[in-house]
Design a protein around this motif. Sequence first.
Motif, PDB file in Angstrom:
ATOM      1  N   GLN A  18      -9.308  -3.295   2.796  1.00 23.61           N
ATOM      2  CA  GLN A  18     -10.271  -2.811   1.811  1.00 23.61           C
ATOM      3  C   GLN A  18      -9.580  -2.005   0.714  1.00 23.61           C
ATOM      4  N   LEU A  19      -8.653  -1.122   1.100  1.00 29.99           N
ATOM      5  CA  LEU A  19      -7.937  -0.302   0.127  1.00 29.99           C
ATOM      6  C   LEU A  19      -7.046  -1.178  -0.763  1.00 29.99           C
ATOM      7  N   PHE A  20      -6.429  -2.180  -0.164  1.00 30.43           N
ATOM      8  CA  PHE A  20      -5.573  -3.092  -0.930  1.00 30.43           C
ATOM      9  C   PHE A  20      -6.389  -3.806  -2.001  1.00 30.43           C
ATOM     10  N   ARG A  21      -7.551  -4.354  -1.593  1.00 30.67           N
ATOM     11  CA  ARG A  21      -8.390  -5.072  -2.558  1.00 30.67           C
ATOM     12  C   ARG A  21      -8.926  -4.144  -3.644  1.00 30.67           C
ATOM     13  N   LEU A  46      -5.886   6.120  -4.607  1.00 26.00           N
ATOM     14  CA  LEU A  46      -5.395   5.473  -3.395  1.00 26.00           C
ATOM     15  C   LEU A  46      -4.773   6.492  -2.460  1.00 26.00           C
ATOM     16  N   ASN A  47      -3.990   7.427  -2.999  1.00 28.45           N
ATOM     17  CA  ASN A  47      -3.364   8.448  -2.158  1.00 28.45           C
ATOM     18  C   ASN A  47      -4.404   9.312  -1.462  1.00 28.45           C
ATOM     19  N   VAL A  48      -5.449   9.674  -2.194  1.00 25.44           N
ATOM     20  CA  VAL A  48      -6.520  10.479  -1.581  1.00 25.44           C
ATOM     21  C   VAL A  48      -7.186   9.699  -0.449  1.00 25.44           C
ATOM     22  N   ALA A  49      -7.455   8.410  -0.688  1.00 18.26           N
ATOM     23  CA  ALA A  49      -8.112   7.583   0.328  1.00 18.26           C
ATOM     24  C   ALA A  49      -7.230   7.416   1.561  1.00 18.26           C
ATOM     25  N   SER A  69      -7.083  10.695   3.568  1.00 24.01           N
ATOM     26  CA  SER A  69      -8.328  10.866   4.308  1.00 24.01           C
ATOM     27  C   SER A  69      -8.374   9.953   5.531  1.00 24.01           C
ATOM     28  N   THR A  70      -7.908   8.715   5.364  1.00 29.65           N
ATOM     29  CA  THR A  70      -7.893   7.758   6.474  1.00 29.65           C
ATOM     30  C   THR A  70      -6.972   8.226   7.597  1.00 29.65           C
ATOM     31  N   LEU A  71      -5.784   8.710   7.230  1.00 31.42           N
ATOM     32  CA  LEU A  71      -4.840   9.209   8.239  1.00 31.42           C
ATOM     33  C   LEU A  71      -5.419  10.416   8.986  1.00 31.42           C
ATOM     34  N   LYS A  72      -6.101  11.267   8.254  1.00 35.82           N
ATOM     35  CA  LYS A  72      -6.697  12.449   8.881  1.00 35.82           C
ATOM     36  C   LYS A  72      -7.791  12.057   9.867  1.00 35.82           C
ATOM     37  N   THR A  73      -8.540  11.009   9.516  1.00 37.17           N
ATOM     38  CA  THR A  73      -9.657  10.581  10.359  1.00 37.17           C
ATOM     39  C   THR A  73      -9.197   9.783  11.570  1.00 37.17           C
ATOM     40  N   TYR A  74      -8.309   8.815  11.349  1.00 34.56           N
ATOM     41  CA  TYR A  74      -7.938   7.878  12.410  1.00 34.56           C
ATOM     42  C   TYR A  74      -6.578   8.148  13.044  1.00 34.56           C
ATOM     43  N   GLY A  75      -5.722   8.901  12.363  1.00 29.59           N
ATOM     44  CA  GLY A  75      -4.367   9.066  12.845  1.00 29.59           C
ATOM     45  C   GLY A  75      -3.483   7.894  12.493  1.00 29.59           C
ATOM     46  N   THR A  76      -4.043   6.912  11.829  1.00 27.86           N
ATOM     47  CA  THR A  76      -3.339   5.724  11.342  1.00 27.86           C
ATOM     48  C   THR A  76      -4.188   5.125  10.238  1.00 27.86           C
ATOM     49  N   LEU A  93       0.823  -1.215   0.000  1.00 20.81           N
ATOM     50  CA  LEU A  93       0.000   0.000   0.000  1.00 20.81           C
ATOM     51  C   LEU A  93       0.854   1.260   0.000  1.00 20.81           C
ATOM     52  N   TRP A  94       1.819   1.306   0.909  1.00 18.18           N
ATOM     53  CA  TRP A  94       2.593   2.537   1.072  1.00 18.18           C
ATOM     54  C   TRP A  94       3.678   2.677   0.032  1.00 18.18           C
ATOM     55  N   TYR A  95       4.124   1.582  -0.555  1.00 16.98           N
ATOM     56  CA  TYR A  95       4.984   1.641  -1.728  1.00 16.98           C
ATOM     57  C   TYR A  95       4.225   2.321  -2.873  1.00 16.98           C
ATOM     58  N   ALA A  96       2.978   1.878  -3.083  1.00 19.81           N
ATOM     59  CA  ALA A  96       2.160   2.490  -4.130  1.00 19.81           C
ATOM     60  C   ALA A  96       1.888   3.962  -3.821  1.00 19.81           C
ATOM     61  N   TYR A  97       1.734   4.263  -2.529  1.00 19.47           N
ATOM     62  CA  TYR A  97       1.455   5.659  -2.119  1.00 19.47           C
ATOM     63  C   TYR A  97       2.601   6.581  -2.508  1.00 19.47           C
ATOM     64  N   VAL A  98       3.838   6.215  -2.139  1.00 13.98           N
ATOM     65  CA  VAL A  98       4.969   7.109  -2.415  1.00 13.98           C
ATOM     66  C   VAL A  98       5.311   7.138  -3.898  1.00 13.98           C
ATOM     67  N   SER A  99       4.970   6.074  -4.639  1.00 17.90           N
ATOM     68  CA  SER A  99       5.231   6.092  -6.079  1.00 17.90           C
ATOM     69  C   SER A  99       4.235   6.977  -6.822  1.00 17.90           C
ATOM     70  N   ASN A 100       3.104   7.291  -6.162  1.00 19.01           N
ATOM     71  CA  ASN A 100       2.104   8.208  -6.702  1.00 19.01           C
ATOM     72  C   ASN A 100       1.551   7.739  -8.054  1.00 19.01           C
ATOM     73  N   GLN A 101       1.436   6.419  -8.201  1.00 15.72           N
ATOM     74  CA  GLN A 101       0.894   5.876  -9.445  1.00 15.72           C
ATOM     75  C   GLN A 101      -0.620   5.729  -9.410  1.00 15.72           C
ATOM     76  N   LEU A 102      -1.193   5.755  -8.197  1.00 21.30           N
ATOM     77  CA  LEU A 102      -2.635   5.583  -8.047  1.00 21.30           C
ATOM     78  C   LEU A 102      -3.189   6.746  -7.230  1.00 21.30           C
ATOM     79  N   PRO A 103      -3.492   7.868  -7.876  1.00 19.84           N
ATOM     80  CA  PRO A 103      -3.940   9.066  -7.154  1.00 19.84           C
ATOM     81  C   PRO A 103      -5.148   8.814  -6.252  1.00 19.84           C
TER      82      PRO A 103
END
Length: 345
Positions: free
Chosen positions: A68-71, A47-50, A53-60, A35-45
């Motif tokens: 769910q995000l992986f699937r 996913l990055n938005v999701a 948003s998740t970090l902002k809501t939960y702090g993790t 997940l986080w490999y894909a996040y830093v590669s910025n290939q799936l915008p």
Amino acid sequence: MKYKETPSQAADYLRQAVPLMVRNRIPPNPLNYALWYAYVSNQLPELNVALDSTLKTYGTCPNLLSEQLFRKHLVSDDAKDTEEIHNGLVNLVNTLHEQASVAWEQTDSYSAVLRESLEALTDFNLTDTDALPLESIIRTLSLKTEAINDATRLFQQQIDAAQSEIAALKQELHQTRQDASVDVLTDLFNRRVFDTELEQLMQLGSLQELSLILLDVDHFKRFNDTYGHLMGDKVLQYVGRILKDECAEPLIPVRFGGEEFAVIAPGLGKDATKAIAERLRKRIEAIRIRQKSSGSVISSITASFGITCLRSNDDHSTLIERADQALYQAKLQGRNRVCSDSDGQ
């Protein structure tokens, strides 16, 4: 998702991903690395938005949301994430490969016969008694044409059967995922999800507030004895529907067991959590069920609630125990009410 990075690019992405995971308390498992490999590669915008948003809501990023995000973003709908389903798809491919080979062999054989027949026809001379008779050539072509038609027809049947089998495997995969995390009767998350998510959110400690609601349908055994288990199941389904309606993210509603439910409330303090519990209580109290046999309306459904907030020295069991004690107090005080563990202190 296809990975096309060079080794140096991949190493750089991993060096960026690991500190992000550590900083946000993301468990270091293969799924989260992806997940986080894909996040830093910025290939799936998306996913990055999701994830943002998740970090902002939960702090993790709770395990449930990570899965769910992986699937959704990294695995296709027909992903082979169980050995049984994987083997089923492999068998399908092997079967189709075998049938394709048969069809190819028939086609190749037909081409050879066609070549030989054309050569014979070219050399054919009505006065040449040694030449291949015309009738024999036509008969051979006819037989080979019928054989290749049969092979093609069989291959098409195999394709049709494979499509049906793939659809069944996809449904089985979906059901397997559901069974692992969702209660069949109420369509809420189950106790397994509750334990996993609560444990991870508690690890954030003082980084954010965390509250827990436990609720129990009042006199449920008596209700079952009076109206039957089918009506009892209907009540549980109504309660589950109310929890799903009222508990949007970041709230996590679950069926805790039997007639007991729970709501994990990350980022919320006592007052906000109490307001949610009170809203749920009123909606459950408003449930009306009409009996088909008698036409009478059942309007005596209520629930009792206990809430508590995370404390610095809490573990998984102490937090649940305190919410359970508050629930017990709500029952002692007459049921159909919300009690906090700090009420009266």
